[in-house]
Design an enzyme around this catalytic site. Structure first.
Site, PDB file in Angstrom:
ATOM      1  N   GLY A  44       0.843  -1.192   0.000  1.00 31.48           N
ATOM      2  CA  GLY A  44       0.000   0.000   0.000  1.00 31.48           C
ATOM      3  C   GLY A  44       0.874   1.235   0.000  1.00 31.48           C
ATOM      4  O   GLY A  44       2.013   1.186   0.476  1.00 31.48           O
ATOM      5  N   GLN A  49       3.007  10.049   0.855  1.00 33.85           N
ATOM      6  CA  GLN A  49       4.290   9.357   1.061  1.00 33.85           C
ATOM      7  C   GLN A  49       5.241   9.569  -0.113  1.00 33.85           C
ATOM      8  O   GLN A  49       6.412   9.205  -0.034  1.00 33.85           O
ATOM      9  CB  GLN A  49       4.080   7.849   1.226  1.00 33.85           C
ATOM     10  CG  GLN A  49       3.406   7.455   2.528  1.00 33.85           C
ATOM     11  CD  GLN A  49       3.335   5.944   2.612  1.00 33.85           C
ATOM     12  OE1 GLN A  49       2.409   5.328   2.106  1.00 33.85           O
ATOM     13  NE2 GLN A  49       4.334   5.329   3.241  1.00 33.85           N
ATOM     14  N   CYS A  90       6.014   0.039   7.489  1.00 39.28           N
ATOM     15  CA  CYS A  90       5.619   1.216   6.736  1.00 39.28           C
ATOM     16  C   CYS A  90       6.817   1.686   5.921  1.00 39.28           C
ATOM     17  O   CYS A  90       7.913   1.788   6.455  1.00 39.28           O
ATOM     18  CB  CYS A  90       5.163   2.305   7.697  1.00 39.28           C
ATOM     19  SG  CYS A  90       4.727   3.839   6.870  1.00 39.28           S
ATOM     20  N   LEU A  91       6.598   1.962   4.635  1.00 37.64           N
ATOM     21  CA  LEU A  91       7.710   2.409   3.786  1.00 37.64           C
ATOM     22  C   LEU A  91       8.276   3.749   4.258  1.00 37.64           C
ATOM     23  O   LEU A  91       9.421   4.069   3.961  1.00 37.64           O
ATOM     24  CB  LEU A  91       7.266   2.512   2.318  1.00 37.64           C
ATOM     25  CG  LEU A  91       6.880   1.179   1.648  1.00 37.64           C
ATOM     26  CD1 LEU A  91       6.349   1.418   0.243  1.00 37.64           C
ATOM     27  CD2 LEU A  91       8.051   0.213   1.616  1.00 37.64           C
ATOM     28  N   HIS A 132      -4.372   1.640   7.416  1.00 37.95           N
ATOM     29  CA  HIS A 132      -3.015   2.203   7.487  1.00 37.95           C
ATOM     30  C   HIS A 132      -2.874   3.379   6.522  1.00 37.95           C
ATOM     31  O   HIS A 132      -2.333   4.427   6.871  1.00 37.95           O
ATOM     32  CB  HIS A 132      -2.017   1.075   7.158  1.00 37.95           C
ATOM     33  CG  HIS A 132      -0.578   1.481   7.153  1.00 37.95           C
ATOM     34  ND1 HIS A 132       0.340   0.967   8.049  1.00 37.95           N
ATOM     35  CD2 HIS A 132       0.122   2.330   6.360  1.00 37.95           C
ATOM     36  CE1 HIS A 132       1.536   1.504   7.799  1.00 37.95           C
ATOM     37  NE2 HIS A 132       1.426   2.330   6.776  1.00 37.95           N
ATOM     38  N   GLU A 133      -3.394   3.193   5.300  1.00 36.95           N
ATOM     39  CA  GLU A 133      -3.240   4.252   4.283  1.00 36.95           C
ATOM     40  C   GLU A 133      -4.146   5.451   4.572  1.00 36.95           C
ATOM     41  O   GLU A 133      -3.735   6.599   4.366  1.00 36.95           O
ATOM     42  CB  GLU A 133      -3.499   3.701   2.878  1.00 36.95           C
ATOM     43  CG  GLU A 133      -2.624   2.513   2.461  1.00 36.95           C
ATOM     44  CD  GLU A 133      -1.138   2.706   2.708  1.00 36.95           C
ATOM     45  OE1 GLU A 133      -0.641   3.846   2.661  1.00 36.95           O
ATOM     46  OE2 GLU A 133      -0.449   1.692   2.969  1.00 36.95           O
ATOM     47  N   HIS A 136      -2.406   7.509   6.957  1.00 36.41           N
ATOM     48  CA  HIS A 136      -1.413   8.381   6.313  1.00 36.41           C
ATOM     49  C   HIS A 136      -2.070   9.665   5.811  1.00 36.41           C
ATOM     50  O   HIS A 136      -1.548  10.761   6.016  1.00 36.41           O
ATOM     51  CB  HIS A 136      -0.779   7.688   5.090  1.00 36.41           C
ATOM     52  CG  HIS A 136       0.434   6.884   5.417  1.00 36.41           C
ATOM     53  ND1 HIS A 136       1.577   7.424   5.975  1.00 36.41           N
ATOM     54  CD2 HIS A 136       0.702   5.568   5.250  1.00 36.41           C
ATOM     55  CE1 HIS A 136       2.466   6.476   6.146  1.00 36.41           C
ATOM     56  NE2 HIS A 136       1.965   5.328   5.716  1.00 36.41           N
TER      57      HIS A 136
HETATM   58 ZN   LIG Z   1       2.828   3.509   5.825  1.00 35.41          ZN
END
Ligand SMILES: [Zn+2]
Length: 151
Positions: A44, A49, A90-91, A132-133, A136
């Site tokens: 995701g 991000q 998480c990236l 999660h997204e 963000h």
């Molecule tokens: Zn993330």
């Protein structure tokens, strides 16, 4: 595309609603987001991000890198009462795995890239990624959540 990493304050800046029809810039960025998600072995990725403060995220939980879904102006309309705790990465927070407790399903209203309203229920891993997204897009990161360890 470069991934914005914590503690970059861009991740904490408000994201804005997307207008339809999508601009050529929106279209290009969505394609690049999918590409960037795959390149980084993510499942995701939210637009903020990658430095784009719009309410868009992409997701592919199939692990085949062929099932990317695009979510524009997503709104969580339903959350399960039952919750499950799992480790999440998480990236934007590399090398961190954090235990996060989340409802096991989520009902999401969103728009596709053609501007059509959709509604879908997501379960387990997909539910987790959706939440999660959306976090963000609301400027929340997994490192903000209280960890359950030691509780
Ligand atoms: Zn993330």
């Amino acid at each position: 595309m470069q991934i914005v990493e914590h503690p970059d304050i861009f991740l904490r800046e408000p994201t804005s609603e997307v207008k339809f029809p999508l601009s050529p810039e929106d279209q290009v960025i969505i394609d690049q987001m999918i590409d960037t998600m795959y390149r980084n072995n993510g499942i995701g990725l939210a637009a903020n991000q990658v430095g784009y403060a719009r309410r868009i995220f992409v997701m592919d939980t199939t692990s085949s890198q062929a099932g990317a879904m695009i979510f524009i102006n997503p709104v969580i309309e339903k959350l399960a009462k039952e919750k499950l705790t799992e480790e999440e990465g998480c990236l934007s927070c590399p090398k961190k795995l954090i235990e996060v407790k989340r409802p096991i399903y989520v009902g999401l209203k969103y728009f596709c890239r053609h501007g059509e309203e959709q509604y879908k229920t997501f379960y387990y891993l997909s539910s987790r990624v959706v939440q999660h997204e959306v976090d963000h897009l609301n400027n929340k990161l997994i490192i903000d959540k209280p960890t359950l360890k030691g509780v």
